[in-house]
Design a protein around this motif. Structure first.
Motif, mmCIF file in Angstrom:
data_model
loop_
_atom_site.group_PDB
_atom_site.id
_atom_site.type_symbol
_atom_site.label_atom_id
_atom_site.label_comp_id
_atom_site.label_asym_id
_atom_site.label_seq_id
_atom_site.Cartn_x
_atom_site.Cartn_y
_atom_site.Cartn_z
ATOM 1 N N GLY A 134 0.817 -1.210 0.000
ATOM 2 C CA GLY A 134 0.000 0.000 0.000
ATOM 3 C C GLY A 134 0.852 1.262 0.000
ATOM 4 O O GLY A 134 0.571 2.213 -0.728
ATOM 5 N N MET A 135 1.921 1.259 0.807
ATOM 6 C CA MET A 135 2.806 2.427 0.863
ATOM 7 C C MET A 135 3.570 2.583 -0.452
ATOM 8 O O MET A 135 3.757 3.697 -0.957
ATOM 9 C CB MET A 135 3.791 2.287 2.025
ATOM 10 N N ALA A 136 4.006 1.448 -1.020
ATOM 11 C CA ALA A 136 4.712 1.499 -2.294
ATOM 12 C C ALA A 136 3.799 2.069 -3.381
ATOM 13 O O ALA A 136 4.231 2.869 -4.222
ATOM 14 C CB ALA A 136 5.201 0.113 -2.684
ATOM 15 N N GLN A 137 2.529 1.657 -3.319
ATOM 16 C CA GLN A 137 1.557 2.151 -4.301
ATOM 17 C C GLN A 137 1.375 3.667 -4.154
ATOM 18 O O GLN A 137 1.296 4.396 -5.142
ATOM 19 C CB GLN A 137 0.236 1.415 -4.048
ATOM 20 N N ARG A 138 1.343 4.146 -2.915
ATOM 21 C CA ARG A 138 1.229 5.584 -2.673
ATOM 22 C C ARG A 138 2.470 6.324 -3.176
ATOM 23 O O ARG A 138 2.372 7.419 -3.726
ATOM 24 C CB ARG A 138 1.038 5.864 -1.175
ATOM 25 N N LEU A 139 3.625 5.702 -2.981
ATOM 26 C CA LEU A 139 4.854 6.328 -3.474
ATOM 27 C C LEU A 139 4.825 6.412 -5.008
ATOM 28 O O LEU A 139 5.245 7.413 -5.592
ATOM 29 C CB LEU A 139 6.082 5.522 -3.008
ATOM 30 N N GLY A 140 4.298 5.355 -5.623
ATOM 31 C CA GLY A 140 4.155 5.363 -7.087
ATOM 32 C C GLY A 140 3.223 6.477 -7.552
ATOM 33 O O GLY A 140 3.479 7.151 -8.551
ATOM 34 N N ILE A 141 2.139 6.681 -6.820
ATOM 35 C CA ILE A 141 1.194 7.756 -7.141
ATOM 36 C C ILE A 141 1.885 9.112 -6.950
ATOM 37 O O ILE A 141 1.744 10.024 -7.780
ATOM 38 C CB ILE A 141 -0.058 7.682 -6.238
ATOM 39 N N ALA A 142 2.648 9.228 -5.861
ATOM 40 C CA ALA A 142 3.376 10.478 -5.604
ATOM 41 C C ALA A 142 4.310 10.789 -6.766
ATOM 42 O O ALA A 142 4.394 11.932 -7.223
ATOM 43 C CB ALA A 142 4.169 10.369 -4.300
ATOM 44 N N ALA A 143 4.994 9.757 -7.271
ATOM 45 C CA ALA A 143 5.908 9.951 -8.394
ATOM 46 C C ALA A 143 5.143 10.384 -9.640
ATOM 47 O O ALA A 143 5.592 11.252 -10.404
ATOM 48 C CB ALA A 143 6.684 8.664 -8.669
ATOM 49 N N ALA A 144 3.959 9.799 -9.836
ATOM 50 C CA ALA A 144 3.159 10.144 -11.018
ATOM 51 C C ALA A 144 2.679 11.591 -10.958
ATOM 52 O O ALA A 144 2.573 12.267 -11.986
ATOM 53 C CB ALA A 144 1.973 9.196 -11.135
ATOM 54 N N LEU A 145 2.401 12.088 -9.738
ATOM 55 C CA LEU A 145 1.859 13.439 -9.588
ATOM 56 C C LEU A 145 2.947 14.513 -9.508
ATOM 57 O O LEU A 145 2.659 15.704 -9.519
ATOM 58 C CB LEU A 145 0.996 13.521 -8.323
ATOM 59 N N LEU A 146 4.197 14.070 -9.437
ATOM 60 C CA LEU A 146 5.322 14.969 -9.174
ATOM 61 C C LEU A 146 5.360 16.175 -10.115
ATOM 62 O O LEU A 146 5.516 17.309 -9.676
ATOM 63 C CB LEU A 146 6.623 14.158 -9.292
ATOM 64 N N GLY A 147 5.179 15.925 -11.384
ATOM 65 C CA GLY A 147 5.282 17.019 -12.359
ATOM 66 C C GLY A 147 3.962 17.727 -12.617
ATOM 67 O O GLY A 147 3.857 18.495 -13.574
ATOM 68 N N ASP A 148 2.940 17.460 -11.768
ATOM 69 C CA ASP A 148 1.615 18.041 -11.928
ATOM 70 C C ASP A 148 1.125 17.880 -13.369
ATOM 71 O O ASP A 148 0.683 18.844 -14.008
ATOM 72 C CB ASP A 148 1.664 19.544 -11.561
#
Lengths: 306, 255
Positions: A134-148
């Motif tokens: 679950g945390m890894a998935q959130r980190l993946g989402i964070a990476a996807a949103l990084l560049g807005d």
């Protein structure tokens, strides 16, 4: 043409195995588009080709009219979640996001922002190798949103998440689409996808099976029927059959009427002077509609034919 | 355009290198093994009774042949960890132009390798002199040339290792191939006379003339068919071939 993803005649062959077979579809902004198919249908391969990670055997994918590889600072244009575990286990969540940000000249203040947005601030300094799925998935989402980015490609984002996490992703995706972004999300779970997606691209064995809305998919299924209860079922049966409508008798004496709608049946009943006690539409479930669409293309059915 | 996009790729790769633990221990180990072993080798030469053809620089830099191995591991890990962890997919999503990504990575890896060499070679030199005592050498132009050569040798060996790792895309496999080459090439095969015509051109051998590790060049038993700087040039050639090979694999194959 803003933020449109065009998939054109895309194919991928590994030796003599065809993973993706002549796919063409368009993903539009402002809504969540679900990318559905049984496991092994070619969803991940398609998404990898969208990101130019894999080379298509034929065809191409255009994002805003250009190939992914040609985008300058692509993280600001497209955010992707492919494999949440594809993070160096020895690096902290913060440092993982930091190098990603630096590669696209995204200010490092944005790293803090996405860590907060995904609820990872408290574990930002911890090594990603110790993260739960679950945390890894959130980190993946964070990476996807990084560049807005205006375009998001998410491959099975709810995999391994608890119900709270599933709800969080669903709300997030809807919110991103409502802001006018293009959200393309793959899943093998119809029911989950239908809760977030308006539009559906369904594939099986690498081929396009449907490019439709959730509503149309259900209504197009021939197994959807209208249930009718009447004191004179025989007369009703005859009246409907005479109009060329297919009718089946249910065990409890009710009638199952196929290929028509409640209003039409009501009119026929009135014309014949028949009382109707119940007339209820019985659409197939999304899951059933999805399974009918993909039943011929499922590779490994439990206990099924080989 | 290329330079402006190379900078973020380079900075990002440098951050990747900085933020994993293996970097610190491989680089530290390089320094410790080279300098520590140099003292021991020097001390054992000081105690030796026969010193025909004695070259104090051989005793000085001999430890680099072993001490370069952690640096090889460093170079292999920088590339190999991308594949073992799956980070390569995030990397290529962030920097989809393969050449730009690879250039950034090679530069970001070569920089710390070179910096560590700049520390390691002087440390090795002084440590060896301490071990050699009265048989040591002082800094002269010959020593300076050997020291510069040693720095370049270490850096190029590391870059070569990166290139091989990029071709094989697997840390374990790369080390299983490179470590025997770097061990056996120097210690074993190089001493077999018939094989030496070929093995003297292996990547671990070509830098040895400049570091005075190839034996006295006046002696036909040791003489190489190339000079010190040609040897280093050959190593640069090895490194370039490995990099081109690594780049072609990166460009051709699916990530």
């Amino acid at each position: 043409m803003a933020q449109v993803i065009e998939v054109r005649n895309l194919s991928k062959r590994y030796g003599d195995k065809v993973a993706v077979d002549g796919l063409s579809f368009t993903v539009r902004p402002g809504r969540v588009t679900g990318f559905l198919g049984p496991n092994g249908a070619g969803k991940t391969t398609t998404m990898r080709m969208m990101l130019d990670l894999d080379r298509p055997t034929t065809g191409q994918v255009l994002i805003d009219g250009s190939r992914y590889r040609r985008l300058a600072e692509p993280l600001r244009r497209v955010g992707a979640l492919l494999d949440a575990n594809a993070v160096h286990g020895g690096r902290s969540a913060h440092d993982h996001l930091l190098w990603l940000a630096q590669s696209n000249r995204i200010p490092s203040t944005r790293v803090r922002e996405v860590l907060e947005l995904t609820g990872l601030e408290s574990v930002a300094g911890r090594r990603a190798g110790g993260f739960s799925l679950g945390m890894a998935q959130r980190l993946g989402i964070a990476a996807a949103l990084l560049g807005d980015p205006p375009v998001l490609l998410l491959d099975e984002p709810v995999n391994g998440l608890d119900p709270e996490g599933v709800l969080w992703i669903r709300t997030l995706m809807k919110g991103l689409a409502a802001e006018g972004r293009t959200v393309f999300v793959s899943s093998h779970l119809m029911s989950e996808t239908a809760l977030a997606a308006e539009h559906l691209i369904v594939i099986g064995r690498g081929r396009l099976l449907a490019d439709t809305t959730v509503r149309d998919l259900v209504e197009a299924d021939p197994r959807s029927y209208v249930r009718i209860r009447t004191p004179e079922p025989e007369r009703m049966h005859t009246a409907l059959t005479h109009s060329g409508i297919r009718v089946r008798e249910a065990p409890d004496g009710a009638l199952e009427v196929y290929g028509t709608e409640t209003g039409k049946i009501g009119e026929l009943a009135a014309a014949a002077g028949l009382a109707v006690h119940e007339a209820s539409a019985q659409p197939v479930s999304l899951e059933e509609a999805f399974m009918r669409l993909t039943e011929d293309v499922v590779d490994h059915r439990a206990g099924g034919r080989r | 355009m290329i330079v402006t996009s190379l900078r973020p790729a380079f900075v990002s790769e440098l951050t990747k290198i900085r933020t994993v633990r293996s970097t610190a221990w491989t680089l530290l180990l390089t320094l410790l093994v080279c300098a520590g072993l140099a003292y021991l080798v020097g001390a054992s030469f000081r105690g030796a009774t026969r010193r025909e053809n004695f070259d104090p620089l051989f005793a000085t830099f001999y430890s680099l042949t072993l001490g370069q191995l952690p640096l090889v591991v460093f170079g292999v890990l920088v590339v190999g960890a991308e594949y073992s962890s799956g980070t390569i997919r995030a990397s290529l999503t962030a920097v989809p132009r393969r050449g730009l990504y690879f250039a950034g990575k090679v530069l970001a890896c070569a920089l710390p390798a070179f910096c560590v060499s700049l520390l390691t070679v002087p440390a090795t030199f002084f440590s060896a002199q301490a071990g050699l005592g009265p048989y040591g050498t002082s800094l002269d132009s010959d020593v300076a040339a050997a020291a510069v050569g040693a720095c370049l040798n270490l850096t190029l060996i590391c870059v070569f290792a990166m290139g091989v790792a990029a071709m094989l895309r697997n840390t374990t496999l790369t080390l299983a191939i490179l470590l025997p080459v770097f061990f056996l090439g120097s210690q074993g095969l190089g001493n077999i006379p018939g094989l030496r015509t070929v093995t003297q051109y292996l990547p671990d051998q070509v830098g040895m003339v400049v570091m005075h590790l190839a034996g006295p060049q006046g002696d036909p038993r040791w003489a190489r068919d190339y000079g010190p700087w040609t040897g280093l040039g050959l190593l640069a050639l090895w490194a370039s071939i490995a990099l081109v090979g690594g780049f072609l694999v990166l460009r051709r194959r699916d990530a």
